[in-house]
Design a protein around this motif. Structure first.
Motif, PDB file in Angstrom:
ATOM      1  N   VAL A 191       0.875  -1.442   0.421  1.00 53.30           N
ATOM      2  CA  VAL A 191      -0.257   0.348   0.123  1.00 53.30           C
ATOM      3  C   VAL A 191       0.772   1.035  -0.241  1.00 53.30           C
ATOM      4  CG1 VAL A 191      -1.493   1.601   1.209  1.00 53.30           C
ATOM      5  CG2 VAL A 191      -1.929  -0.890   0.684  1.00 53.30           C
ATOM      6  N   ALA A 192       2.362   1.207   0.605  1.00 52.75           N
ATOM      7  CA  ALA A 192       2.664   2.346   1.011  1.00 52.75           C
ATOM      8  C   ALA A 192       3.778   2.439  -0.652  1.00 52.75           C
ATOM      9  CB  ALA A 192       3.473   2.500   1.893  1.00 52.75           C
ATOM     10  N   PHE A 193       3.873   1.195  -1.038  1.00 58.59           N
ATOM     11  CA  PHE A 193       4.502   1.494  -2.226  1.00 58.59           C
ATOM     12  C   PHE A 193       3.465   2.046  -3.506  1.00 58.59           C
ATOM     13  CE2 PHE A 193       5.463  -0.833  -6.522  1.00 58.59           C
ATOM     14  CZ  PHE A 193       6.902   0.170  -6.479  1.00 58.59           C
ATOM     15  N   LEU A 194       2.253   1.939  -3.502  1.00 55.84           N
ATOM     16  CA  LEU A 194       1.128   2.463  -4.057  1.00 55.84           C
ATOM     17  C   LEU A 194       1.174   3.735  -3.830  1.00 55.84           C
ATOM     18  CD1 LEU A 194      -0.879   1.632  -6.305  1.00 55.84           C
ATOM     19  CD2 LEU A 194      -2.603   1.590  -5.250  1.00 55.84           C
ATOM     20  N   VAL A 195       0.904   4.351  -2.556  1.00 52.47           N
ATOM     21  CA  VAL A 195       0.799   5.975  -2.654  1.00 52.47           C
ATOM     22  C   VAL A 195       1.953   6.359  -3.265  1.00 52.47           C
ATOM     23  CG1 VAL A 195       0.620   7.448  -0.644  1.00 52.47           C
ATOM     24  CG2 VAL A 195      -0.574   5.604  -0.899  1.00 52.47           C
ATOM     25  N   LEU A 196       3.456   5.804  -2.692  1.00 45.14           N
ATOM     26  CA  LEU A 196       4.619   6.170  -3.697  1.00 45.14           C
ATOM     27  C   LEU A 196       4.301   6.398  -4.744  1.00 45.14           C
ATOM     28  CD1 LEU A 196       7.330   7.643  -2.104  1.00 45.14           C
ATOM     29  CD2 LEU A 196       8.412   5.514  -2.488  1.00 45.14           C
ATOM     30  N   LEU A 197       3.643   5.406  -5.538  1.00 43.54           N
ATOM     31  CA  LEU A 197       4.103   5.752  -7.242  1.00 43.54           C
ATOM     32  C   LEU A 197       3.229   6.773  -7.452  1.00 43.54           C
ATOM     33  CD1 LEU A 197       4.327   3.824  -9.412  1.00 43.54           C
ATOM     34  CD2 LEU A 197       3.205   2.728  -8.941  1.00 43.54           C
ATOM     35  N   VAL A 198       1.893   6.945  -7.124  1.00 44.49           N
ATOM     36  CA  VAL A 198       1.036   8.054  -7.202  1.00 44.49           C
ATOM     37  C   VAL A 198       1.409   9.045  -7.087  1.00 44.49           C
ATOM     38  CG1 VAL A 198      -1.502   8.701  -6.757  1.00 44.49           C
ATOM     39  CG2 VAL A 198      -0.954   6.613  -7.216  1.00 44.49           C
ATOM     40  N   VAL A 199       1.771   9.330  -5.847  1.00 46.29           N
ATOM     41  CA  VAL A 199       2.422  10.504  -5.904  1.00 46.29           C
ATOM     42  C   VAL A 199       4.377  11.003  -6.982  1.00 46.29           C
ATOM     43  CG1 VAL A 199       3.761  12.003  -3.914  1.00 46.29           C
ATOM     44  CG2 VAL A 199       2.192  10.362  -3.565  1.00 46.29           C
ATOM     45  N   MET A 200       4.553  10.378  -6.456  1.00 50.67           N
ATOM     46  CA  MET A 200       5.029  10.671  -7.642  1.00 50.67           C
ATOM     47  C   MET A 200       5.019  10.922  -9.467  1.00 50.67           C
ATOM     48  SD  MET A 200       8.495   7.950  -6.631  1.00 50.67           S
ATOM     49  CE  MET A 200       9.631   8.119  -8.282  1.00 50.67           C
ATOM     50  N   SER A 201       4.344   9.818  -9.724  1.00 54.98           N
ATOM     51  CA  SER A 201       3.279  10.321 -10.931  1.00 54.98           C
ATOM     52  C   SER A 201       2.697  11.621 -11.027  1.00 54.98           C
ATOM     53  CB  SER A 201       2.266   8.940 -11.511  1.00 54.98           C
ATOM     54  OG  SER A 201       0.968   9.050 -10.371  1.00 54.98           O
ATOM     55  N   LEU A 202       2.570  11.592  -9.867  1.00 59.92           N
ATOM     56  CA  LEU A 202       1.544  13.289 -10.098  1.00 59.92           C
ATOM     57  C   LEU A 202       2.480  14.440  -9.525  1.00 59.92           C
ATOM     58  CD1 LEU A 202      -1.022  12.230  -7.928  1.00 59.92           C
ATOM     59  CD2 LEU A 202      -2.078  12.915 -10.211  1.00 59.92           C
ATOM     60  N   SER A 203       3.646  14.315  -9.049  1.00 60.51           N
ATOM     61  CA  SER A 203       4.256  15.509  -9.256  1.00 60.51           C
ATOM     62  C   SER A 203       4.965  15.462 -10.042  1.00 60.51           C
ATOM     63  CB  SER A 203       5.207  15.239  -8.241  1.00 60.51           C
ATOM     64  OG  SER A 203       6.061  14.175  -7.999  1.00 60.51           O
ATOM     65  N   SER A 204       5.737  14.944 -11.340  1.00 60.25           N
ATOM     66  CA  SER A 204       6.384  14.239 -12.055  1.00 60.25           C
ATOM     67  C   SER A 204       6.117  15.381 -13.833  1.00 60.25           C
ATOM     68  CB  SER A 204       7.007  13.404 -12.677  1.00 60.25           C
ATOM     69  OG  SER A 204       5.850  12.559 -13.059  1.00 60.25           O
ATOM     70  N   ARG A 205       4.261  15.472 -13.354  1.00 59.62           N
ATOM     71  CA  ARG A 205       3.520  16.306 -14.315  1.00 59.62           C
ATOM     72  C   ARG A 205       3.940  17.669 -14.412  1.00 59.62           C
ATOM     73  NH1 ARG A 205      -2.730  14.500 -14.009  1.00 59.62           N
ATOM     74  NH2 ARG A 205      -2.559  12.212 -13.867  1.00 59.62           N
ATOM     75  N   GLY A 206       4.976  18.353 -13.411  1.00 59.46           N
ATOM     76  CA  GLY A 206       5.246  19.195 -13.738  1.00 59.46           C
ATOM     77  C   GLY A 206       4.155  20.553 -12.984  1.00 59.46           C
ATOM     78  N   GLY A 207       2.831  20.052 -12.163  1.00 57.00           N
ATOM     79  CA  GLY A 207       2.051  20.694 -12.053  1.00 57.00           C
ATOM     80  C   GLY A 207       1.924  21.697 -12.303  1.00 57.00           C
ATOM     81  N   GLY A 208       1.328  21.820 -13.470  1.00 57.21           N
ATOM     82  CA  GLY A 208       0.928  22.659 -14.112  1.00 57.21           C
ATOM     83  C   GLY A 208      -0.096  23.750 -14.156  1.00 57.21           C
ATOM     84  N   LYS A 209      -0.717  23.958 -12.285  1.00 57.95           N
ATOM     85  CA  LYS A 209      -1.407  25.014 -12.168  1.00 57.95           C
ATOM     86  C   LYS A 209      -0.073  26.278 -12.002  1.00 57.95           C
ATOM     87  CE  LYS A 209      -5.000  21.950 -10.407  1.00 57.95           C
ATOM     88  NZ  LYS A 209      -5.688  21.453  -8.761  1.00 57.95           N
ATOM     89  N   GLY A 210      -0.623  27.538 -12.425  1.00 56.74           N
ATOM     90  CA  GLY A 210       0.201  28.365 -12.537  1.00 56.74           C
ATOM     91  C   GLY A 210       0.963  28.870 -13.100  1.00 56.74           C
TER      92      GLY A 210
END
Length: 52
Positions: free
Chosen positions: A33-52
């Motif tokens: 479960v911790a690995f899955l959460v880490l995977l999701v966080v990494m995939s979201l943060s690697s998008r570049g955070g296009g807001k702003g």
């Protein structure tokens, strides 16, 4: 993170959950479960955070 890395991580998560089913050890469950959460966080943060 590329799509290939994401699916490889998802495969590792599924394998960890299978190991939990075999052994019944909570370490496999929480580790997966911790690995899955880490995977999701990494995939979201690697998008570049296009807001702003």
């Amino acid at each position: 993170m590329g799509a290939l890395a994401f699916f490889a991580g998802l495969l590792l998560f599924v394998m960890g959950m299978g190991k939990w089913q075999e052994t019944g050890s909570p370490f496999w469950l929480w580790g997966s479960v911790a690995f899955l959460v880490l995977l999701v966080v990494m995939s979201l943060s690697s998008r570049g955070g296009g807001k702003g």
